[in-house]
Design a protein around this motif. Structure first.
Motif, PDB file in Angstrom:
ATOM      1  N   MET A  65      18.178   0.344  27.161  1.00  0.00           N
ATOM      2  CA  MET A  65      18.836   1.159  28.181  1.00  0.00           C
ATOM      3  C   MET A  65      17.832   1.619  29.237  1.00  0.00           C
ATOM      4  N   PHE A 117      17.828   0.700  33.244  1.00  0.00           N
ATOM      5  CA  PHE A 117      17.800   1.737  34.278  1.00  0.00           C
ATOM      6  C   PHE A 117      16.639   1.504  35.250  1.00  0.00           C
ATOM      7  N   TRP A 136      26.441  -1.176  28.868  1.00  0.00           N
ATOM      8  CA  TRP A 136      25.138  -1.834  28.794  1.00  0.00           C
ATOM      9  C   TRP A 136      24.776  -2.609  30.053  1.00  0.00           C
ATOM     10  N   PRO A 169      24.587   2.179  33.835  1.00  0.00           N
ATOM     11  CA  PRO A 169      23.146   2.443  33.997  1.00  0.00           C
ATOM     12  C   PRO A 169      22.566   1.813  35.262  1.00  0.00           C
ATOM     13  N   THR A 170      23.102   0.657  35.652  1.00  0.00           N
ATOM     14  CA  THR A 170      22.612   0.011  36.870  1.00  0.00           C
ATOM     15  C   THR A 170      22.948   0.842  38.098  1.00  0.00           C
ATOM     16  N   LEU A 190      23.388   4.058  38.218  1.00  0.00           N
ATOM     17  CA  LEU A 190      22.524   5.243  38.203  1.00  0.00           C
ATOM     18  C   LEU A 190      21.088   4.890  38.592  1.00  0.00           C
ATOM     19  N   GLY A 191      20.607   3.750  38.112  1.00  0.00           N
ATOM     20  CA  GLY A 191      19.266   3.310  38.486  1.00  0.00           C
ATOM     21  C   GLY A 191      19.172   2.976  39.963  1.00  0.00           C
TER      22      GLY A 191
END
Length: 272
Positions: A161, A165, A235, A239-240, A242-243
């Motif tokens: 994770m 990120f 997955w 997260p992408t 947010l990154g």
């Protein structure tokens, strides 16, 4: 190339962020839809090149054509408004609120996703002759990408994770630099060159781009790849996103704004 000084193009970034916040819902969604569709088509194009040549660098060299087209046409990616819209809030432009920034992000997300999903369906249809046979090599490759970049991260747990990120952060450092590239020149060749370079870096390094992934992963699901919608969201996509948000603001938006708009006074020279 008609290069603009940083103080000039960063002011243009703030102006652009302000205009996007006040843009009508209709125009925001249309522009986001087209941006998502064009970037998805470019991703399909790049994967096809990789499959046919066996040389990923060629796909990476040519993928930026989609990014260049959509920005020259005035369309918007989520990764771009992640950087531009907050600058108008930070600059305290009249009428700009946090709610306006979030509204812009939400509308662009929806438009990008719809555009990417449209091309994903077209790709799945074309590579299977209307879902009447197994996908061709390009379709199989896209399905494998979806599996490796969901289940592959999940296999590493928290470390996976965190890796996802950070790849998202690195991606939008480069992609938002490409967005800035469209503003540092007043000529089309200058804009194209400035946009092309960072997009080449992000794509070849396999960083995680939320809008590209809106195409790749739904495509894989349509082609019956071995991962689920929940795998995709947890997955990869969330997260992408947010990154991408963190990387774009931290490495591009805040740094450029702080040093080129809110510049500190120069130090006094010491007497000889």
């Amino acid at each position: 190339m008609a290069y603009l000084a940083p103080s000039e193009f960063v002011t243009k970034m703030v102006d652009a962020g302000e205009s996007k916040i006040f843009m009508s819902t209709r125009d925001t969604v249309i522009r986001a839809y087209m941006a998502g569709a064009i970037l998805a088509l470019a991703a399909w194009f790049a994967v096809t090149i990789n499959v046919n040549t066996g040389q990923p660098i060629i796909g990476a060299l040519l993928f930026p054509v989609g990014f260049v087209m959509l920005y020259l046409l005035g369309f918007d990616l989520l990764t771009g408004v992640f950087v531009l819209s907050p600058l108008a809030l930070l600059d305290k432009r009249p009428g700009v609120t946090l709610g306006g920034v979030l509204r812009n992000w939400g509308l662009v997300f929806v438009g990008n996703f719809a555009g990417a999903l449209t091309v994903a369906f077209m790709m799945a249809f074309v590579t299977t002759f209307g879902f009447t046979q197994d996908p061709d090599k390009v379709g199989m490759t896209i399905g494998n990408i979806g599996e490796s970049r969901t289940l592959g991260y999940a296999a590493h747990g928290a470390a996976g994770m965190a890796t996802l990120f950070i790849r998202g952060m690195l991606c939008n450092w480069m992609v938002s630099t490409g967005v800035v590239g469209a503003m540092i020149s007043t000529t089309v060749p200058g804009k194209v060159i400035a946009m092309w370079m960072p997009i080449l870096v992000f794509f070849y390094m396999v960083f995680e781009h939320s809008v590209v992934n809106m195409f790749l992963f739904p495509s894989g699901l349509m082609l019956h790849a071995k991962f689920s919608i929940l795998d995709y969201l947890i997955w990869n996509e969330i997260p992408t996103v947010l990154g991408n948000l963190a990387g774009g603001i931290a490495f591009t938006g805040l740094t450029l704004y702080t040093t080129h708009v809110k510049t500190k006074p120069s130090r006094e020279r010491l007497a000889a």
